[in-house]
Design an enzyme around this catalytic site. Structure first.
Site, PDB file in Angstrom:
ATOM      1  N   ARG A  93       0.864  -1.187   0.000  1.00  0.00           N
ATOM      2  CA  ARG A  93       0.000   0.000   0.000  1.00  0.00           C
ATOM      3  C   ARG A  93       0.892   1.225   0.000  1.00  0.00           C
ATOM      4  NH1 ARG A  93      -5.151   0.580  -0.377  1.00  0.00           N
ATOM      5  NH2 ARG A  93      -5.394   1.899   1.440  1.00  0.00           N
ATOM      6  N   HIS A 111      13.462  -2.853   0.273  1.00  0.00           N
ATOM      7  CA  HIS A 111      13.108  -2.763  -1.147  1.00  0.00           C
ATOM      8  C   HIS A 111      14.069  -3.636  -1.947  1.00  0.00           C
ATOM      9  CE1 HIS A 111      11.447  -1.007  -4.769  1.00  0.00           C
ATOM     10  NE2 HIS A 111      12.672  -0.835  -5.215  1.00  0.00           N
TER      11      HIS A 111
END
Length: 191
Positions: A93, A111
């Site tokens: 999100r 990431h």
């Protein structure tokens, strides 16, 4: 030993990075503990693992809710758990500036690229297509900008001849599981 920092982990799926953080927290010298695993997806496999491991779990589907309302409900659950830090672990999100601002300097993300390269999705495909020698992963503080913010640590992962996005992703995930807990431990230990 001083009291351990309480961390809430936000997930949307299987929760492998959450599991890595959780199992790292079981070491006697780990400076953090997982206070809550929360998800926007009630079917997220990581929620069942958290519950089996005795960690409180919270799920709130985002469908039909305004983004800010969902973020504020998640924030309320996190704060009720006593968490002092938030770790995003495959939380799919984009967070509102209001949510991010409330955790400034205390929210981290992992990431699957060597930021600032390849923000967003399909990072492994993009690294391979670019002819890079390495993919990798980055742990960073979360800011309102997507996949931005001060970098806390990176691990390069070699791209091998014949690699596909899936084969590279599998190796990067191993690196993620190592890097995330180390960076989180360092962050929560800062005065």
């Amino acid at each position: 030993m001083p009291e351990r920092a309480k961390v809430a982990v936000l997930i949307s799926g299987s929760g492998t990075n959450m599991a890595a953080l959780l199992y790292a927290s079981r070491a006697a010298d780990c400076p953090y503990e997982i206070a809550l695993v929360a998800s926007n997806n009630p079917e997220a496999g990581g929620l069942r693992l958290a519950e089996a491991e005795g960690v409180p779990a919270f799920a709130l589907p985002h469908k039909g809710m305004a983004r800010l309302d969902h973020d504020m409900a998640m924030d309320a659950a996190i704060r009720a758990s006593g968490a002092q830090f938030v770790a995003l672990a495959g939380y799919m999100r984009i967070l509102t500036p209001e949510f991010v601002g409330g955790w400034q300097g205390r929210m981290v993300n992992i990431h699957p690229s060597l930021l600032p390269k390849y923000k967003g999705l399909h990072t492994h495909d993009r690294a391979i297509e670019a002819g890079d020698s390495h993919g990798g992963c980055t742990v960073h503080l979360v800011t309102a900008e997507l996949d931005d913010g001060p970098i806390l640590g990176q691990t390069p992962v070699a791209i091998v001849s014949g690699d596909t996005a899936d084969s590279l992703a599998a190796r990067v995930l191993i690196a993620e599981h190592q890097l995330y807990s180390r960076c989180l431990a360092r962050l929560v230990s800062q005065p």
